[in-house]
Structures are given as structure tokens and as C-alpha cells.
Write a protein that holds these residues in place. Structure first.
Motif: not given
Length: 935
Positions: A542-556, A588-593
């Protein structure tokens, strides 16, 4: 009767056997007999025969009980005759000596069901016989009669009609004193046997005491109050008898819940009792957890009960509300609240030895256990926290200084050799975290963090992990209340994320700086690998999802390890559907990121989607909603269609048949396929999709109908020729809906949008559709066209979207120039629509001072995004490119109107065209000339 009994007995025996071949026929035969006269008399005879097999008797009771629900009422189809019901009622109460507990309970329940329908009018002897049987000396008979008495009174008390309530009050007034004396008698017996150390007899008496207590339901509040006063006395007397004591306190809670006004006279006594045992020396050594929970619930329910709260304007309050409020105010004095606050924090908030041992042995299990979930009524720690918060909300002025004093006494580091002080600090910090919102104006959390808490996070001693964990949790509580953003780097630099502190850091990481992204994401991934409990893995995900959602493409740059690990975690979680739901959310968040780079995940991603959305697979019950969302974002971020993406679409057919709350997402997925590759998708699946849509449209809401039609509209927008061809079976109904003047505005608007697309971008198909409709309706083509235009003009106000309004204008204008008399007859309406649309789309260009069509798009540029904006998905880009080719966004309505009118003028000649224009209102003509000036 004997022969019938034998046949039914054989069939029941067959129905209880393990022979599947004989089981089905036996069940079908029993079902046929349900409506046969005498069947229930035979069943009564069978389950009353204690010599028969227990399973057979059990099944006979169940069939009898089900028959009461279906056939006992006089108005029921195939209802039992009055003669048989009289015989059955007599047979049910001939004796109370059933030896099997489970069957005895079922018999008591079915007697109660009959009593609900027939007592006391048709069955006046029931209660007297039960009372007589309860007085008997035979232990088994007394117990079974008490059990039946309890179920009967409980069932009769549950009736809500006024007439039934009056009947029960009359009945209760006659048996209430007997029930009270029965309870008192068995309670005395229990006491005597406890003192005599006769454990077996005491347990037997205890069971009878509980049954008589549970059956003691009185709708007459004044008599109940006397009984509850006696309960208070028994509570004090039997405090050492745990189970009995809990049941007694439960009765108090039930009475408070159902009769709050009558309970007002007991508020003072209840509060005195609960507070004395929980927060003074009176309860030391005699209270136990379940009793403590019930007492805390009693205080909480008194505090929360709306009946006891006066109106904002005191003069508008009911007298009983004011009375209750005054009692509470008088009781909760400053000294009382001070002592309760201190005791709650310093005693009940302390971690126990068992909890500390569990933390040492199993940190994850401890973290899961501590959450408490929705079990605050039954678990001491959550119950304590809820009571603390209730008191703090209502008496914050008194309790805030108490808590702040406790905080002040704990300033500075605590001696790691003093475990008691460590536990107290943990408890106080817990209280400050729970009351964060109430303490907003009283605690300078930023200063406290810098001067105290930050230092405590850096104490590395093993015993200090208790405080480190609590401080992390405390920051998580306060971060959304009062915590300056410029202090957050100090928090991240402490490297608080480690396997000992587990998930208490999660809320503290809800806002994150890109500077610390690599470090924190790496630590989260390590933690995800280290933990073993499903619940903890879900929290980390859940936290990993929140982080990915927050930073979006910067997670790549940082997700490589996670991408490699998730397939293994998915495989390991085969038997844990909730963990798989968490994995789906992360994906879901990973694909969006990842955006278009998510195509590299397809070997893992697409089988996951396939399984999650396959209704023939049992996990779909848990995974479908998240699986559909993952399917959608995968398509939205896909750079191009692939055979593998197409191969998972067959799952959709069964999903559409479910007509569940996920239908909207299903339609979004279909639309995403069309945007992605209309040609490949429609050529493969349009035929099957059409069949599904035709089936859906027979029985679907207006909103669902719009969703179906939007798919057709998008297909026509993306590929006008192919879309019209593939969805041809649906289009006649659309045109018929336009002609008939569909009443639901949103559906009509969509009908007109589809018709406009076909007319404007595939006029030959529109002509063939018109010909087909005219033949089916036995009308002339021109007459039908006239009806379409007339209804279109009449219902234009149903269209609220500017794009569709412009589309309608372009489509109707495309009929010009024409020498068709029907079109010329409708010329006035067409011009009216065009002028309305020009008002919608024409805006003044600030650079040139001239009017322009605001819907025109000339080129595709990547938008400049702010830091908080998400970049466009691949589907967003596809829609933008499609819009550049769409007449709505590529054709100037102003220019199109001008050209079509000039063409009509050239066709008819100036004089005839002038006559035609005279059919248009002069004000509309003036507005039109204003729009066309300069062309």
C-alpha cells in the motif's frame, strides 16, 4: 399413519446418507411431500422418537421448521389445515426431554416460530405449560423448558406491530415476576454450589441462570428498572464469576440501547459502578478483561447516546435529554475526569508482558494483532482508545492539561534500564497521537519534534525500540495535523525504515521528497522481501503504491527490483486473495508510473489480468474489480496493440452478462481497445460485442443504455466506415429512437450524436439506413427524413455537450445544398440550430479582435505540466491526434455555414433562396449575418 411414517423415515434416511445417487431423489421426494396433509405430523413423530438415528431426527426437525415458514400462515399457498396445526401444537409441548442439545435447540426455535404466529390467541396454553415444566424437578426437562421459554419470549418480544406489542405487554405482565423469581432462584443455587465447591452442579445452575436471564425481556420499562437494580447487586456479588458477570453487564448494555429514556434513572448508578471498578482501588485484583471491556462500553454508550444530548439551543431540549445531560455533567467532575484520564493512559494504555513477548518473538504478528480492526467492542486495547477519545472530545478542557502534564514529566531521554518508564512514555505518546486533532492549539509539534522526538529516533539501544516505534507512529499521526514541510528532510534522513519498526512508519511517509526517493523506495522493497505476514506485505505494498502514485514517472529508475519480485510474490500468494488484491493495486500504480514502458511487463501483467477477470475462476470474486482497473490502465498506457492484448478480450463477454457495478469499467475497457486499434479490435470482436449489446439493451437501465451507445459513438468517431459497418445491427434502433422522440434526454442526446456521426462522415450508409427504415416502417424515404430532421430540431436542447451541438449543426448542414422539398421545408430549423451552435463555439480572439471557432485544433503539442500534474497517457495522446482529424475540431462551423448557404443559394438562385430565407425569423437572420460578416 404407520405406513406413511415408514416411507418418510426411509426417505429421510436416504437423504442423510453419503450415497449421492440416492440423495437427490430423496430430497426431491421430500420437497414434493411438503404440501401433503399429514407430512408434518409424521415429521413430529419421527423427531420425537429418541430411538432413531440422530441425523435422521435432525433432518426431520429442519424440514418441520422450514415448513412453518412456508405453510403455517393461513394465507400461505398449500397452508396446513387448522386441525393439523392444533394437533402439531399439542405434540410439540407434550414433553421436554430431548437428550441431544442441538436437536433440543432446533425444537425450541421451531416452537418459538409457531408461537410468533399463534401465541397467545390460538395457543394460550403454551406459556402456562412452559412455566409448569420449568418448575419441575427433573433436570433435563427443566433445562429444555427454560431453553424453549427463552426462545419464545425472545421471538415474541421482537414483534413490532402495535397490536402485537400490546399483546406481549399483557403476556409479559403475567410472567415477568415468575421469570425474575426463576432467575433469582437459579442464581442463589449457583452461589451455594460455588461456595460448596460443587463445580459440576454450579455449571449446571449457571447455564439455567443464563437462560432465565436471557429470557427475562420486559417491554414494561418501570418493571425492568427494578430488575436492573437487582442486576447491579448481582454484579458486585458475583464479580469473581467471569462468564455470569459479563452476561449481566451485557443485559445493562442491551437495556441502554433499546430503552435509553428508561435508563436515565440508572445513569448515575451505572457510571458509579463502572468508574469505581475500572479507575479506583475497588476493582484491583477482581476485574478481568471481558468485564472491563463491558464497563468501558457502558460508559461510552452513555457518553454517545443521542437521547442524552441537549439541543444546541437549551430551550429546545427535551426534558429527558436535559435530565440525562445534567446527571452526566454532575458526575464527570474535574477530579473524576483527571483520575480517569491518568488511569486510562498510565494503566490501560501500557503494553502488557504478553504483548511485549509477542513483539520479540513475532514482530509482524504483533503489528497485525495491535491494529484491532473493527473489534473494539470485544478487545480491551481498541476499546480503551475509543473511550479515551470519547472523553477527550467531550471534556478536552479538563483532560488536555492532564495529558500535557504527563508529557512534561517525560521530557528528555528515558533510562533504558527502567522498563516501567519506557512503557509509560510509550503510553503517553500513544495518547498524544490519538488526540492529535484535539491538541492542535495546545502542542507545538514542530518544536517538540526538533527538541525531543528527533533525538529519541536516534537512540539505537535495543530496549529503546519501543519508543522509536511509538515516535514514528506519533509523527504519522501528526504529519497531517501540524508538521512543517521543511522539517520533513530531517525525518527522512533518520533512515527510520527498518524491519524492527515495521509498518508504523507508513503514515509518516505519506508525503515524500524526490531527494529521498531512491533510498526510501529501496528500503521499502527490502522490507517487502523480509516480512512474511500477508497483512504486513499488504501494508508495505500500500505504501509502495502511494509513493508511486505521488511521484509518478520519477519512479521509473527505481522499480527494476520490484518488477522482478512481483511475479514471485504473485505465485506465492496463490491462496491469499487479499494479498493478490494489494499486488493488483500496486501494479495499477506501477503501470501508470511506467507509462508506455509498461509494455515490458506484459509477460507477467496480461496473465494476471486474464486470471483476475475470468469469471470461471473462483478468485475473480476477490480480484475482478482491481483486475478490471489494471486491464484499463494497461490499455490506456499501451503504445500499440499486441496479439496478447487482444487475446484477453474474450473474458469481456461473461463480464457483460454479470451486469455488476463494474459495468462502467468494462465499457471503458472496450472504448480503450477502440482508441488503441479500432481496425484490429472491431474486426476480431465487433460481431460478438454486437450480440452482447443487443442482449444487454433488452434489460438495462437508461444509464447502462447510454454506456452501450457511447461505445458505438466512439467507434464511429475513430473509424466512421468500419464502425458503421460493424455496429450496423444496432443503428436502426438508434434512428428509430430519434424518430420516436426518446423521452430520456441523455439517451436522446446520444442517439443524435450517433446519427450525426453517420450522416456527416458516412452519408452513403445513412442513406441505406434510411431506406431500410422506410421499408420496415412502410413510409416514404423523404417523409422519414423529414421526421428525423423535425425531431432533431425539436430535441436539440437535450444535447448539452458543445461538441455534440456543433456535430449536429455540421451534420444537418451536410444535407445542403439540396433541391429536396423536405429538406427545404426544414431549412428554417436547420438554420436555427446552426445559429445556436455558433453562439456556443464562437469566441473573440484576444490577439486579432475577431471571432473564431474555439473548438478548432491545429496541431498536437505536448502540454507543459506543473509539478503536481500527471503526464498524459498514451490514450490521451491518441485522443488528441484523433481530435485533429475530427470534423468537430478541424472544420470551422462559421466557414461551413457560409459555404453551405452559398451553395444552396447557387443551386436555387438568388430569388428562390431569398424566399427560403424569409422562412427564418428575422432576429435569427440578423444574428447569422453578424456571425458571417467578413466572409
Amino acid at each position: 399413519m404407520d405406513s406413511a411414517r415408514l416411507v418418510v423415515l426411509q426417505t429421510l434416511t436416504q437423504a442423510t446418507s453419503q450415497d449421492t445417487a440416492g440423495l437427490k431423489p430423496a430430497e426431491e421426494q421430500l420437497k414434493q411431500w411438503e404440501t401433503q396433509p399429514g407430512f408434518y405430523s409424521v415429521l413430529l413423530n419421527i423427531f420425537n422418537n429418541h430411538m432413531l438415528d440422530v441425523n435422521v431426527r435432525w433432518l426431520a426437525v429442519l424440514y418441520f421448521k422450514n415448513g412453518i415458514d412456508r405453510y403455517w400462515r393461513r394465507v400461505a399457498p398449500h397452508s396446513l389445515s387448522e386441525e393439523e396445526k392444533t394437533s402439531l401444537r399439542a405434540g410439540l409441548i407434550t414433553n421436554f426431554n430431548e437428550p441431544v442439545n442441538q436437536i433440543a435447540t432446533q425444537i425450541a426455535v421451531l416452537i418459538a416460530k409457531v408461537a410468533r404466529l399463534d401465541c397467545p390467541r390460538q395457543w394460550p396454553e403454551l406459556i402456562p405449560i412452559l412455566m409448569e415444566s420449568v418448575k419441575g424437578q427433573d433436570g433435563l426437562q427443566q433445562h429444555r423448558a427454560l431453553l424453549t421459554f427463552y426462545h419464545v419470549t425472545k421471538t415474541l418480544a421482537s414483534k413490532r406491530l402495535a397490536q402485537d406489542r400490546r399483546l406481549f405487554e399483557d403476556l409479559a405482565s403475567g410472567i415477568y415476576s415468575f421469570a425474575c423469581s426463576l432467575w433469582s432462584h437459579h442464581t442463589d443455587c449457583f452461589l451455594q454450589q460455588i461456595y460448596a465447591s460443587d463445580e459440576a452442579a454450579a455449571l449446571s445452575s449457571l447455564e439455567r441462570t443464563l437462560l432465565s436471564l436471557k429470557g427475562n425481556i420486559s417491554p414494561i420499562e418501570r418493571t425492568s428498572r427494578g430488575f436492573l437494580n437487582a442486576v447491579f447487586e448481582r454484579l458486585k456479588q458475583f464479580l469473581e464469576c467471569c462468564e455470569y458477570n459479563v452476561i449481566n453487564s451485557t443485559r445493562l448494555l442491551d437495556f441502554l440501547d433499546y430503552h435509553p429514556v428508561a435508563f436515565i434513572s440508572l445513569i448515575q448508578q451505572s457510571l458509579e459502578f463502572a468508574v469505581s471498578y475500572l479507575f479506583t482501588h475497588v476493582g484491583e485484583g477482581v476485574t478481568f478483561e471481558r468485564f472491563t471491556v463491558q464497563c468501558m462500553n457502558l460508559i461510552k454508550m452513555i457518553l454517545q447516546n443521542h437521547t442524552y444530548k441537549p439541543a444546541k439551543n437549551i430551550e429546545d431540549s427535551k426534558p429527558e435529554s436535559l435530565e440525562a445531560h445534567n446527571i452526566k455533567t454532575a458526575f464527570f467532575t474535574h477530579p473524576t475526569l483527571t483520575e480517569i484520564g491518568r488511569r486510562l493512559v498510565s494503566h490501560y494504555f501500557l503494553l502488557t508482558e504478553e504483548e511485549l513477548a509477542l513483539w520479540e518473538e513475532d514482530p509482524e504478528g504483533f503489528a497485525v494483532e495491535e491494529t484491532g480492526g473493527d473489534s473494539w467492542k470485544y478487545s480491551l486495547r481498541p476499546c480503551t482508545e475509543v473511550l479515551f477519545l470519547d472523553l477527550f472530545h467531550k471534556f478536552s478542557q479538563t483532560m488536555t492539561p492532564v495529558l500535557l502534564e504527563m508529557v512534561q514529566n517525560l521530557q528528555g531521554p528515558t533510562n533504558v534500564e527502567d522498563p516501567v518508564q519506557l512503557l509509560i512514555k510509550d503510553a503517553v505518546y500513544n495518547a498524544v497521537g490519538l488526540a492529535a486533532y484535539d491538541l492542535f492549539d495546545n502542542v507545538d509539534f514542530d518544536e517538540w519534534f526538533k527538541n525531543q522526538l528527533l533525538g529519541e529516533l536516534q537512540v539505537s539501544h535495543h530496549r529503546y525500540k519501543l519508543i522509536r516505534r511509538r515516535v514514528i507512529w506519533l509523527i504519522g499521526q501528526w504529519i497531517s495535523v501540524k508538521f512543517k514541510s521543511d522539517l520533513r528532510p530531517l525525518l527522512y534522513e533518520t533512515r527510520i525504515l527498518n524491519s524492527n519498526d515495521l509498518k508504523d512508519v507508513f503514515r509518516a511517509l505519506s508525503l515524500i521528497y524526490f531527494l529521498y526517493l531512491e533510498s526510501i523506495f529501496g528500503l521499502l522493497f527490502q522490507l517487502l522481501q523480509q516480512v512474511t505476514e500477508c497483512d504486513t506485505k499488504m501494508q508495505v505494498l500500500h505504501v509502495i503504491s502511494c509513493v508511486i502514485e505521488r511521484v509518478h514517472i520519477q519512479i521509473r529508475p527505481y522499480v527494476g527490483c520490484l518488477v522482478q519480485y512481483l511475479p514471485l510474490l504473485w505465485k506465492q500468494s496463490e491462496d491469499h486473495n487479499m494479498l493478490r488484491c494489494a499486488i493488483l493495486t500496486t501494479l495499477i500504480h506501477l503501470v501508470q508510473g511506467l507509462g508506455s514502458e509498461s509494455k515490458n511487463l506484459y509477460p507477467f501483467l496480461l496473465p494476471v489480468i486474464q486470471l483476475s477477470t475470468d469469471v470461471s475462476q473462483s478468485p475473480h470474486v476477490y480480484l475482478m474489480e482491481d483486475g478490471l482497473e489494471l486491464w484499463l490502465v494497461t490499455l490506456e498506457n499501451s503504445p500499440a496493440i499486441t496479439p496478447e492484448l487482444l487475446r484477453i478480450f474474450p473474458n469481456m463477454s461473461a463480464l457483460l452478462e454479470l451486469t455488476s457495478e463494474n459495468m462502467r469499467t468494462c465499457f471503458q475497457i472496450i472504448n480503450a481497445y477502440i482508441y488503441l486499434s479500432a481496425t484490429d479490435f472491431l474486426q476480431n470482436y465487433a460481431e460478438a460485442l454486437c450480440r452482447s449489446f443487443c442482449h444487454l439493451l433488452k434489460d438495462i437501465t437508461n444509464e447502462g443504455q447510454v454506456q452501450v451507445l457511447k461505445v458505438v459513438e466512439i467507434a464511429l468517431k475513430v473509424s466512421p466506415i468500419l464502425g458503421a459497418h460493424m455496429f450496423q445491427p444496432l443503428l436502426p434502433a438508434v434512428l428509430r429512437g430519434v424518430v420516436d422522440g426518446e423521452r430520456y434526454p441523455v439517451v436522446m442526446s446520444t442517439y443524435l450524436g450517433i446519427t450525426g456521426r453517420v450522416l456527416l462522415q458516412n452519408s452513403s450508409f445513412f442513406s441505406s439506413l434510411l431506406t431500410q427504415m422506410a421499408s420496415e416502417c412502410n413510409q416514404g424515404i423523404d417523409q422519414l427524413l423529414g421526421n428525423v430532421i423535425e425531431m432533431w430540431v425539436d430535441r436539440m436542447d437535450n444535447i448539452t455537450q458543445p461538441e455534440r451541438r456543433k456535430l449536429s449543426s455540421l451534420a444537418l448542414l451536410s444535407l445542403l445544398p439540396s433541391d429536396n422539398s423536405v429538406i427545404q421545408d426544414k431549412f428554417c430549423g436547420i438554420v436555427n440550430i446552426c445559429v445556436e451552435a455558433l453562439h456556443d463555439v464562437m469566441t473573440e480572439d484576444s490577439d486579432t479582435g475577431t471571432s473564431r471557432d474555439c473548438m478548432l485544433m491545429s496541431n498536437f503539442e505536448e502540454p507543459k505540466l506543473s509539478e503536481d500534474e500527471e503526464p498524459p497517457t498514451e490514450q490521451d495522446k491518441r485522443k488528441k491526434l484523433l481530435a485533429l482529424e475530427d470534423p468537430v475540431h478541424s472544420v470551422s462551423l462559421q466557414q461551413f455555414v457560409y459555404e453551405k448557404l452559398k451553395a444552396q443559394q447557387a443551386l436555387m438562385g438568388d430569388q428562390a433562396f431569398g424566399v427560403l430565407m424569409e422562412t427564418v425569423d428575422t432576429e435569427i437572420v440578423r444574428q447569422l449575418q453578424e456571425f458571417l460578416r467578413g466572409l
